[in-house]
Design a protein around this motif. Structure first.
Motif, mmCIF file in Angstrom:
data_model
loop_
_atom_site.group_PDB
_atom_site.id
_atom_site.type_symbol
_atom_site.label_atom_id
_atom_site.label_comp_id
_atom_site.label_asym_id
_atom_site.label_seq_id
_atom_site.Cartn_x
_atom_site.Cartn_y
_atom_site.Cartn_z
ATOM 1 N N PRO A 97 -4.953 -40.931 -51.203
ATOM 2 C CA PRO A 97 -5.425 -39.961 -52.194
ATOM 3 C C PRO A 97 -4.580 -38.686 -52.249
ATOM 4 N N ALA A 98 -3.873 -38.397 -51.168
ATOM 5 C CA ALA A 98 -3.056 -37.170 -51.145
ATOM 6 C C ALA A 98 -1.985 -37.319 -50.081
ATOM 7 N N VAL A 99 -0.921 -36.553 -50.222
ATOM 8 C CA VAL A 99 0.130 -36.586 -49.198
ATOM 9 C C VAL A 99 -0.427 -35.935 -47.924
ATOM 10 N N PRO A 100 -0.256 -36.598 -46.759
ATOM 11 C CA PRO A 100 -0.762 -36.001 -45.528
ATOM 12 C C PRO A 100 -0.091 -34.656 -45.275
ATOM 13 N N ALA A 101 -0.890 -33.681 -44.835
ATOM 14 C CA ALA A 101 -0.338 -32.331 -44.635
ATOM 15 C C ALA A 101 -0.953 -31.693 -43.399
ATOM 16 N N LEU A 102 -0.123 -30.935 -42.697
ATOM 17 C CA LEU A 102 -0.586 -30.187 -41.528
ATOM 18 C C LEU A 102 -0.232 -28.719 -41.755
ATOM 19 N N VAL A 103 -1.195 -27.841 -41.500
ATOM 20 C CA VAL A 103 -0.937 -26.406 -41.611
ATOM 21 C C VAL A 103 -1.161 -25.779 -40.240
ATOM 22 N N THR A 104 -0.160 -25.045 -39.736
ATOM 23 C CA THR A 104 -0.392 -24.263 -38.521
ATOM 24 C C THR A 104 -0.107 -22.799 -38.859
ATOM 25 N N GLU A 105 -0.974 -21.931 -38.366
ATOM 26 C CA GLU A 105 -0.795 -20.499 -38.638
ATOM 27 C C GLU A 105 -0.945 -19.703 -37.343
ATOM 28 N N LEU A 106 -0.106 -18.697 -37.215
ATOM 29 C CA LEU A 106 -0.123 -17.835 -36.036
ATOM 30 C C LEU A 106 -0.138 -16.391 -36.536
ATOM 31 N N CYS A 107 -1.239 -15.682 -36.283
ATOM 32 C CA CYS A 107 -1.347 -14.293 -36.761
ATOM 33 C C CYS A 107 -1.394 -13.358 -35.552
ATOM 34 N N LEU A 108 -0.613 -12.269 -35.626
ATOM 35 C CA LEU A 108 -0.665 -11.256 -34.559
ATOM 36 C C LEU A 108 -1.552 -10.081 -34.961
ATOM 37 N N LEU A 109 -1.950 -10.088 -36.235
ATOM 38 C CA LEU A 109 -2.839 -9.038 -36.740
ATOM 39 C C LEU A 109 -3.908 -9.710 -37.584
ATOM 40 N N PRO A 110 -4.997 -9.020 -37.892
ATOM 41 C CA PRO A 110 -5.991 -9.632 -38.776
ATOM 42 C C PRO A 110 -5.315 -10.041 -40.083
ATOM 43 N N PRO A 111 -5.662 -11.224 -40.606
ATOM 44 C CA PRO A 111 -4.886 -11.771 -41.719
ATOM 45 C C PRO A 111 -5.180 -11.137 -43.079
ATOM 46 N N ASP A 112 -5.879 -9.995 -43.107
ATOM 47 C CA ASP A 112 -6.059 -9.317 -44.383
ATOM 48 C C ASP A 112 -5.651 -7.845 -44.258
ATOM 49 N N ASN A 113 -4.925 -7.551 -43.184
ATOM 50 C CA ASN A 113 -4.414 -6.210 -42.971
ATOM 51 C C ASN A 113 -3.186 -6.063 -43.868
ATOM 52 N N ARG A 114 -3.266 -5.258 -44.901
ATOM 53 C CA ARG A 114 -2.225 -5.276 -45.934
ATOM 54 C C ARG A 114 -0.963 -4.497 -45.548
ATOM 55 N N VAL A 115 -0.855 -4.150 -44.258
ATOM 56 C CA VAL A 115 0.276 -3.334 -43.827
ATOM 57 C C VAL A 115 1.609 -4.079 -43.938
#
Ligand SMILES: C[S@@+](CC[C@H](N)C(=O)[O-])C[C@H]1O[C@@H](n2cnc3c(N)ncnc32)[C@H](O)[C@@H]1O
Length: 303
Positions: free
Chosen positions: A243-261
């Motif tokens: 049904p869809a192409v297999p996908a893997l997402v990895t994310e590494l955040c050092l700050l909160p992910p909505d800190n617009r700095v």
């Protein structure tokens, strides 16, 4: 274009993306048959972390240097991390230079075999010239025991000074019918790069549905990246048998992910991830987060 990767080389995002890139290369090397590595945004290949650019930004201090300074846990590092450290140390040993750092091209060439082919594309003439020299030096500095094999790997490298998005269709599908396409844009103009990336992923999958694709993206606001990934998913061609192409997402955040700095986190999307890449990432990603984010302001995720 103002972007110079020398300011960011070895930062936490580089560490995250380079560990994933190396894991993917090792997985593809499990089969004897060669494959094509296509690096569409190659950069200059070799970085000097004692340069004025790196010194001014200090970004590597919170990335590769922090990782190398920390004592390994009693049970040892997860494979993804120990392998990455070993490759960085190999380059430093060969160059007799504690400040050397491999960009994606050199990291890959230290892992590839003579049966694999590499195409490196870089658009800025000065970065492209440095990349040519960095690849040639990799063969020159190889220890005697490895010199023949290293030369054989380097001889199969094509380096183009061009637009990676524009050149990508010319290299696909490769004769080997196996490819890893690594896309690491600067996102200086975020919207333009996002649009170009969407089209590039469609082109890759149309030309070689089984291609492994690794895409790096910055996380400034998680809501924006999630919305973009969703849009991307809707655009990708579906394989005939799933049904869809297999996908893997990895994310590494050092700050909160909505800190617009600024840059809060680093994301890697992998299409058609090889077997066990997700299980390996589930080991190295939390370990990496523990080391690179001591105050625990950020987070990691794998899905
Ligand atoms: C994030 S850096 C690449 C870093 C490299 N992949 C690494 O991991 O060491 C992005 C590079 O892409 C180059 N670039 C920007 N636009 C490009 C394009 N359209 N085609 C090819 N290269 C491009 C920039 O000059 C820059 O060197």
């Amino acid at each position: 274009m103002k972007y110079r990767h020398a300011f960011h080389a070895g930062n936490f995002a580089d560490v995250h993306k380079h560990i994933m890139l190396l894991s993917l290369l090792r997985a593809l090397c499990r089969k004897d048959k060669g494959f094509l590595l296509l690096d569409t945004h190659a950069g200059r290949g070799f970085y000097d972390l004692s340069s004025s650019e790196a010194y001014r930004s200090h970004e590597a201090d919170e990335g590769v240097e922090r990782l190398l300074d920390v004592e390994a846990p009693a049970e040892g590092w997860p494979t993804g991390i120990s392998d990455y450290i070993a490759v960085v140390e190999t380059l430093r040993r060969e160059r007799h230079d504690r400040a050397a750092y491999p960009g994606s091209p050199l990291l890959a060439l230290l892992a590839l075999r003579p049966q694999d082919r590499t195409v490196l594309i870089e658009t800025q003439p000065s970065e492209h010239a440095a990349l040519r020299e960095a690849v040639a030096a990799l063969a020159r500095y190889a220890p005697a025991a490895l010199a023949g094999e290293r030369r054989a790997v380097v001889e199969r490298v094509v380096i183009e000074c061009a637009d990676g998005y524009g050149r990508l269709p010319n290299w696909l599908p490769p004769i080997e019918r196996r490819a890893l396409v690594f896309i690491d844009p600067p996102y200086e103009d975020g919207v333009a790069d996002q649009r170009a990336v969407e089209q590039a992923l469609v082109t890759v999958l149309e030309r070689l549905p089984s291609a492994v694709v690794a895409l790096w993206y910055p996380i400034k606001d998680r809501r924006d990246t999630d919305a973009w990934l969703e849009r991307l998913r809707a655009r990708l061609p579906k394989p005939p048998d799933a049904p869809a192409v297999p996908a893997l997402v990895t994310e590494l955040c050092l700050l909160p992910p909505d800190n617009r700095v600024g840059l809060n986190g680093s994301g890697m999307l992998v299409l058609n991830p090889p077997w066990q890449i997700d299980a390996q990432a589930a080991q190295w990603l939390p370990a990496l987060h523990r080391v690179l984010d001591p105050p625990h302001r950020g987070s990691w995720s794998l899905r």
